[in-house]
Structures are given as structure tokens and as C-alpha cells.
Design a protein around this motif. Structure first.
Motif, PDB file in Angstrom:
ATOM      1  N   UNK A 159     -27.309  27.315   4.423  1.00  0.00           N
ATOM      2  CA  UNK A 159     -25.969  27.902   4.564  1.00  0.00           C
ATOM      3  C   UNK A 159     -24.898  26.861   4.898  1.00  0.00           C
ATOM      4  N   UNK A 160     -25.260  25.875   5.715  1.00  0.00           N
ATOM      5  CA  UNK A 160     -24.316  24.826   6.079  1.00  0.00           C
ATOM      6  C   UNK A 160     -23.884  24.021   4.850  1.00  0.00           C
ATOM      7  N   UNK A 161     -24.851  23.572   4.078  1.00  0.00           N
ATOM      8  CA  UNK A 161     -24.521  22.770   2.893  1.00  0.00           C
ATOM      9  C   UNK A 161     -23.670  23.558   1.902  1.00  0.00           C
ATOM     10  N   UNK A 162     -24.021  24.809   1.701  1.00  0.00           N
ATOM     11  CA  UNK A 162     -23.257  25.643   0.769  1.00  0.00           C
ATOM     12  C   UNK A 162     -21.818  25.841   1.253  1.00  0.00           C
ATOM     13  N   UNK A 163     -21.651  26.100   2.540  1.00  0.00           N
ATOM     14  CA  UNK A 163     -20.305  26.273   3.095  1.00  0.00           C
ATOM     15  C   UNK A 163     -19.520  24.962   3.022  1.00  0.00           C
ATOM     16  N   UNK A 164     -20.179  23.849   3.263  1.00  0.00           N
ATOM     17  CA  UNK A 164     -19.503  22.553   3.162  1.00  0.00           C
ATOM     18  C   UNK A 164     -19.101  22.255   1.719  1.00  0.00           C
ATOM     19  N   UNK A 165     -19.957  22.604   0.777  1.00  0.00           N
ATOM     20  CA  UNK A 165     -19.612  22.400  -0.628  1.00  0.00           C
ATOM     21  C   UNK A 165     -18.419  23.271  -1.028  1.00  0.00           C
ATOM     22  N   UNK A 166     -18.371  24.492  -0.511  1.00  0.00           N
ATOM     23  CA  UNK A 166     -17.219  25.351  -0.778  1.00  0.00           C
ATOM     24  C   UNK A 166     -15.950  24.735  -0.193  1.00  0.00           C
TER      25      UNK A 166
ATOM     26  N   UNK B 196     -15.464  21.594   0.332  1.00  0.00           N
ATOM     27  CA  UNK B 196     -15.174  20.443  -0.518  1.00  0.00           C
ATOM     28  C   UNK B 196     -14.465  20.860  -1.809  1.00  0.00           C
ATOM     29  N   UNK B 197     -14.850  22.010  -2.344  1.00  0.00           N
ATOM     30  CA  UNK B 197     -14.173  22.518  -3.545  1.00  0.00           C
ATOM     31  C   UNK B 197     -12.673  22.667  -3.298  1.00  0.00           C
ATOM     32  N   UNK B 198     -12.322  23.157  -2.119  1.00  0.00           N
ATOM     33  CA  UNK B 198     -10.897  23.308  -1.826  1.00  0.00           C
ATOM     34  C   UNK B 198     -10.209  21.964  -1.649  1.00  0.00           C
ATOM     35  N   UNK B 199     -10.917  20.977  -1.153  1.00  0.00           N
ATOM     36  CA  UNK B 199     -10.356  19.629  -1.081  1.00  0.00           C
ATOM     37  C   UNK B 199     -10.119  19.087  -2.500  1.00  0.00           C
ATOM     38  N   UNK B 200     -11.070  19.341  -3.401  1.00  0.00           N
ATOM     39  CA  UNK B 200     -10.920  18.933  -4.802  1.00  0.00           C
ATOM     40  C   UNK B 200      -9.734  19.664  -5.429  1.00  0.00           C
TER      41      UNK B 200
ATOM     42  N   UNK C 230     -11.518  33.264   0.185  1.00  0.00           N
ATOM     43  CA  UNK C 230     -11.915  32.547  -1.023  1.00  0.00           C
ATOM     44  C   UNK C 230     -11.725  33.434  -2.253  1.00  0.00           C
ATOM     45  N   UNK C 231     -12.069  34.708  -2.134  1.00  0.00           N
ATOM     46  CA  UNK C 231     -11.857  35.646  -3.242  1.00  0.00           C
ATOM     47  C   UNK C 231     -10.364  35.804  -3.546  1.00  0.00           C
TER      48      UNK C 231
ATOM     49  N   UNK D  83     -16.123  30.229  -4.505  1.00  0.00           N
ATOM     50  CA  UNK D  83     -16.475  31.608  -4.162  1.00  0.00           C
ATOM     51  C   UNK D  83     -17.984  31.822  -4.272  1.00  0.00           C
ATOM     52  N   UNK D  84     -18.582  31.305  -5.330  1.00  0.00           N
ATOM     53  CA  UNK D  84     -20.037  31.427  -5.477  1.00  0.00           C
ATOM     54  C   UNK D  84     -20.761  30.743  -4.328  1.00  0.00           C
TER      55      UNK D  84
END
Length: 152
Positions: free
Chosen positions: A76-83, A85-89, A14-15, A137-138
Motif C-alpha cells: 500500500x505504501x509503494x502504491x500510494x507513493x507512486x500515485x 509521484x504521478x501528481x508530481x509528474x 484523485x477521482x 487513480x488506479x
């Protein structure tokens, strides 16, 4: 244990995905006002950068794997899923705005009518993707630091 290497991979990938995205954002103020001739010359520096798109794919996969591995801990699961999702966006932005500009200009080797609107579309879609990758990344970092071992 596979989780820690997966978390490390998600963080690193991600970085690394932020590097080319951030470069596009940082160059925007200096490029957006260039003349057509100068802009097309400068765009030539991006030849071969398409391979860097593999970082986006790898980061998406790494974050999805991390989400799966931490699925028993809600935060941790929700945060990783949101990350993830960011890549899907990010891919949606790329395919809706960036790629059509690349195609219309044949990767900035052809000057079509309205090239300046294509330039804005290309530059601002990359700037938006830079913000999306930074958010990813955040979120990845927050997922990693919020995960707790089962025996803690």
C-alpha cells in the motif's frame, strides 16, 4: 482512526482530479482541427478552470498523507507513493508544456505566430496529464484495497 478518512479523501480527490483532465482528453479530437478563430472561441470556456488545479494539489497531499499512514505495509505504501509521484509528474508536464502555451497566448486571448504549435503543445500536454491522473487513480485504488488492518 484517521487512516480510513485519509484513504477516502485520497480516492475522492484523485477521482475529482480526473474530471477536468478527462474533459480535456475527450474534447481533443473535436478541437484539434478547428480554425484559429474557432479554437480561440472554444478556449474561452476554460476561463476560471485554473481553480481546478487546486484538486491536483489536494490529491497530491492526500496521497502523500495516505502513504505516510500506510508506511508500515510495503505494497500500500509503494502504491500510494507512486500515485503521489504521478501528481508530481503532472505538475512537471503542466509547467513545462501547458503553462508556457497559456502564457504565450495570454490564456488564449492573443494569437501569436506559431499558435498552432502552441495548440498542439497545450492539447497533448493535457491529454498526457489525463493519462497520468488515471494511472494515479488506479494506484490510489490499489493502495486502498491492498491495505490490511494489523489484526487481520
Amino acid at each position: 482512526m484517521i487512516l480510513r478518512p485519509a484513504q477516502f479523501a485520497a480516492l475522492i480527490l484523485t477521482a475529482l482530479a480526473l474530471v477536468p483532465s478527462g474533459a480535456h482528453l475527450l474534447e481533443l479530437p473535436n478541437k484539434i482541427g478547428l480554425s484559429q478563430a474557432d479554437y480561440f472561441v472554444v478556449q474561452g470556456v476554460y476561463r476560471g478552470w485554473a481553480m481546478l488545479g487546486l484538486l491536483w494539489i489536494a490529491a497530491l497531499i492526500a496521497n502523500a498523507v495516505m502513504a505516510f499512514l500506510v508506511r508500515l505495509q510495503v505494497r500500500p505504501f509503494r502504491l500510494a507513493m507512486l500515485s503521489t509521484l504521478c501528481f508530481a509528474v503532472l505538475f512537471a508536464i503542466f509547467f513545462i508544456w501547458t503553462l508556457p502555451a497559456n502564457q504565450a497566448t495570454e490564456n488564449w486571448t492573443l494569437v501569436p505566430a506559431g499558435w498552432d504549435s502552441l495548440r498542439a503543445q497545450w492539447e497533448y500536454s493535457h491529454a498526457l496529464n489525463s493519462a497520468v491522473v488515471f494511472i494515479a487513480l488506479c494506484l490510489t485504488c490499489l493502495s486502498v484495497i491492498s491495505w490490511r488492518p494489523a489484526n487481520s
